[in-house]
Design a protein around this motif. Structure first.
Motif, mmCIF file in Angstrom:
data_model
loop_
_atom_site.group_PDB
_atom_site.id
_atom_site.type_symbol
_atom_site.label_atom_id
_atom_site.label_comp_id
_atom_site.label_asym_id
_atom_site.label_seq_id
_atom_site.Cartn_x
_atom_site.Cartn_y
_atom_site.Cartn_z
ATOM 1 N N GLY A 1 1.912 -11.368 -10.315
ATOM 2 C CA GLY A 1 0.661 -12.105 -10.096
ATOM 3 C C GLY A 1 -0.382 -11.316 -9.325
ATOM 4 N N GLY A 2 -0.059 -10.101 -8.907
ATOM 5 C CA GLY A 2 -1.009 -9.270 -8.180
ATOM 6 C C GLY A 2 -1.207 -9.669 -6.726
ATOM 7 N N HIS A 3 -0.272 -10.451 -6.183
ATOM 8 C CA HIS A 3 -0.390 -10.897 -4.788
ATOM 9 C C HIS A 3 0.113 -9.847 -3.803
ATOM 10 C CE1 HIS A 3 -1.353 -14.879 -6.275
ATOM 11 N NE2 HIS A 3 -0.307 -14.797 -7.063
ATOM 12 N N HIS A 4 1.073 -9.050 -4.233
ATOM 13 C CA HIS A 4 1.659 -8.003 -3.391
ATOM 14 C C HIS A 4 2.041 -6.826 -4.274
ATOM 15 C CE1 HIS A 4 2.097 -9.637 0.652
ATOM 16 N NE2 HIS A 4 2.464 -10.790 0.136
ATOM 17 N N THR A 5 2.264 -5.702 -3.614
ATOM 18 C CA THR A 5 2.758 -4.527 -4.338
ATOM 19 C C THR A 5 4.288 -4.530 -4.291
ATOM 20 O OG1 THR A 5 2.758 -3.139 -2.362
ATOM 21 C CG2 THR A 5 0.716 -3.191 -3.659
ATOM 22 N N ALA A 6 4.877 -3.670 -5.093
ATOM 23 C CA ALA A 6 6.344 -3.585 -5.136
ATOM 24 C C ALA A 6 6.921 -3.196 -3.780
ATOM 25 C CB ALA A 6 6.779 -2.583 -6.211
ATOM 26 N N SER A 7 6.254 -2.303 -3.060
ATOM 27 C CA SER A 7 6.777 -1.878 -1.755
ATOM 28 C C SER A 7 6.723 -3.019 -0.736
ATOM 29 C CB SER A 7 6.006 -0.668 -1.234
ATOM 30 O OG SER A 7 4.636 -0.975 -1.062
ATOM 31 N N GLU A 8 5.699 -3.850 -0.809
ATOM 32 C CA GLU A 8 5.575 -4.975 0.129
ATOM 33 C C GLU A 8 6.646 -6.034 -0.113
ATOM 34 O OE1 GLU A 8 0.740 -4.390 0.555
ATOM 35 O OE2 GLU A 8 1.528 -5.963 -0.747
ATOM 36 N N VAL A 9 6.910 -6.329 -1.387
ATOM 37 C CA VAL A 9 7.945 -7.329 -1.668
ATOM 38 C C VAL A 9 9.343 -6.764 -1.448
ATOM 39 C CG1 VAL A 9 6.498 -8.702 -3.229
ATOM 40 C CG2 VAL A 9 8.017 -6.958 -4.184
ATOM 41 N N ALA A 10 9.512 -5.465 -1.679
ATOM 42 C CA ALA A 10 10.821 -4.848 -1.408
ATOM 43 C C ALA A 10 11.131 -4.934 0.080
ATOM 44 C CB ALA A 10 10.845 -3.399 -1.883
ATOM 45 N N VAL B 1 6.986 -10.125 10.045
ATOM 46 C CA VAL B 1 6.012 -10.300 8.959
ATOM 47 C C VAL B 1 4.613 -10.518 9.543
ATOM 48 C CG1 VAL B 1 5.264 -11.842 7.106
ATOM 49 C CG2 VAL B 1 7.655 -11.149 7.259
ATOM 50 N N GLY B 2 4.500 -11.438 10.502
ATOM 51 C CA GLY B 2 3.201 -11.720 11.114
ATOM 52 C C GLY B 2 2.610 -10.503 11.800
ATOM 53 N N ALA B 3 3.444 -9.758 12.519
ATOM 54 C CA ALA B 3 2.964 -8.559 13.210
ATOM 55 C C ALA B 3 2.472 -7.510 12.217
ATOM 56 C CB ALA B 3 4.075 -7.984 14.087
ATOM 57 N N SER B 4 3.170 -7.363 11.097
ATOM 58 C CA SER B 4 2.737 -6.368 10.105
ATOM 59 C C SER B 4 1.402 -6.774 9.475
ATOM 60 C CB SER B 4 3.809 -6.149 9.036
ATOM 61 O OG SER B 4 3.882 -7.228 8.135
ATOM 62 N N LYS B 5 1.205 -8.075 9.278
ATOM 63 C CA LYS B 5 -0.064 -8.554 8.703
ATOM 64 C C LYS B 5 -1.204 -8.398 9.710
ATOM 65 C CE LYS B 5 2.121 -11.650 5.461
ATOM 66 N NZ LYS B 5 1.535 -11.788 4.157
ATOM 67 N N ILE B 6 -0.944 -8.746 10.965
ATOM 68 C CA ILE B 6 -1.966 -8.593 12.006
ATOM 69 C C ILE B 6 -2.331 -7.121 12.171
ATOM 70 C CG2 ILE B 6 -2.359 -8.775 14.505
ATOM 71 C CD1 ILE B 6 -0.783 -11.481 14.337
ATOM 72 N N ALA B 7 -1.331 -6.241 12.154
ATOM 73 C CA ALA B 7 -1.585 -4.804 12.290
ATOM 74 C C ALA B 7 -2.454 -4.298 11.146
ATOM 75 C CB ALA B 7 -0.263 -4.036 12.337
ATOM 76 N N ILE C 1 4.417 -6.541 5.205
ATOM 77 C CA ILE C 1 5.621 -7.139 4.627
ATOM 78 C C ILE C 1 5.270 -8.476 3.994
ATOM 79 C CG2 ILE C 1 7.934 -8.025 5.135
ATOM 80 C CD1 ILE C 1 7.925 -6.134 7.596
ATOM 81 N N SER C 2 5.759 -8.725 2.804
ATOM 82 C CA SER C 2 5.515 -9.991 2.111
ATOM 83 C C SER C 2 6.250 -11.137 2.804
ATOM 84 C CB SER C 2 5.982 -9.898 0.657
ATOM 85 O OG SER C 2 6.026 -11.188 0.074
ATOM 86 N N GLY C 3 5.492 -12.100 3.281
ATOM 87 C CA GLY C 3 6.086 -13.281 3.912
ATOM 88 C C GLY C 3 6.794 -14.172 2.919
ATOM 89 N N HIS C 4 6.251 -14.279 1.709
ATOM 90 C CA HIS C 4 6.886 -15.112 0.681
ATOM 91 C C HIS C 4 8.260 -14.557 0.304
ATOM 92 C CE1 HIS C 4 3.012 -17.026 0.287
ATOM 93 N NE2 HIS C 4 3.447 -17.812 -0.690
ATOM 94 N N ILE D 1 0.972 2.106 4.544
ATOM 95 C CA ILE D 1 1.347 3.399 3.957
ATOM 96 C C ILE D 1 0.661 3.477 2.591
ATOM 97 C CG2 ILE D 1 3.258 4.903 3.279
ATOM 98 C CD1 ILE D 1 5.061 3.109 5.066
ATOM 99 N N PRO D 2 -0.548 4.045 2.554
ATOM 100 C CA PRO D 2 -1.311 4.077 1.300
ATOM 101 C C PRO D 2 -0.565 4.701 0.124
ATOM 102 C CG PRO D 2 -2.701 4.734 3.136
ATOM 103 C CD PRO D 2 -1.297 4.619 3.669
ATOM 104 N N ALA D 3 0.235 5.728 0.387
ATOM 105 C CA ALA D 3 0.963 6.395 -0.701
ATOM 106 C C ALA D 3 1.936 5.445 -1.392
ATOM 107 C CB ALA D 3 1.717 7.604 -0.165
#
Length: 195
Positions: free
Chosen positions: A114-123, A44-50, A66-69, A58-60
């Motif tokens: 709540g608009g904190h993440h997209t569906a792909s990030e939480v999935a 999770v941390g590496a994906s956020k730092i990247a 990745i959602s840490g929560h 992946i804009p599409a």
């Protein structure tokens, strides 16, 4: 509901689980749990730092990181629920694990709502957390019961200690600093969707 996935709760719970397993002399289970949880949080941390440093994603799919929560909630709660009913029958154990996975899914849904993440990030976060919790349950399923009072004491001490440490660690700040240092960029990429 969102606070159930916050690292200020999930990391202390993860530490308490490791202490519980160690107190019960479930060495393999504790090692397995610790490594799996550490790998998930590192991912999770590496994906956020990247994303912050290089704008990866992946804009599409509207995927930034990745959602840490979602990862944290889905990693810790299924195994907590499993360990609480471990001495009971397989039906109750399966129901407890399912309840933990559902709780992780509810946290994920609330993050999207709540608009904190997209569906792909939480999935991605839910899948990561589910893989961790299910693999850890498989590793811990055969450990001996141990002394419940001592295990509770050890878990409470680990929870309190980890809570104090995580409260004083500005993780977002350090991720941003790491992203700037590693990428050589002068500014961070934004989490927010423009337009």
């Amino acid at each position: 509901m969102l606070h159930l996935g916050d690292i200020t709760l999930t990391l202390p719970v993860a530490a308490a689980l490791a202490a519980w397993l160690l107190a019960c002399r479930a060495w393999r289970g504790a090692l397995c749990w610790g490594l799996l949880y550490a790998m998930a949080i590192t991912l999770v941390g590496a994906s956020k730092i990247a994303f912050l440093g290089w704008g990866t994603g992946i804009p599409a799919l509207e995927f930034k990181a990745i959602s840490g929560h979602a990862t944290g909630a889905t990693a810790v709660f299924p195994i907590v629920f499993f360990l609480l009913v471990r001495e009971h029958g397989p039906v109750l154990r399966r129901a407890a694990v399912a309840a933990g996975l559902v709780l992780g899914a509810l946290v994920a849904i609330m993050l999207v709502a709540g608009g904190h993440h997209t569906a792909s990030e939480v999935a991605a976060g839910w899948a990561t957390g589910a893989a961790v919790s299910l693999a850890a349950i498989r590793c811990t399923a055969a450990w001996p019961p141990g002394q419940p009072t001592f295990a509770i004491f050890c878990a409470a001490c680990a929870f309190a200690g980890a809570t104090l440490l995580i409260k004083s660690a500005p993780l977002g700040y350090w991720m941003a600093r790491a992203a700037l240092a590693l990428s050589g960029s002068e500014r961070l990429h934004s989490w927010y969707i423009h337009g």
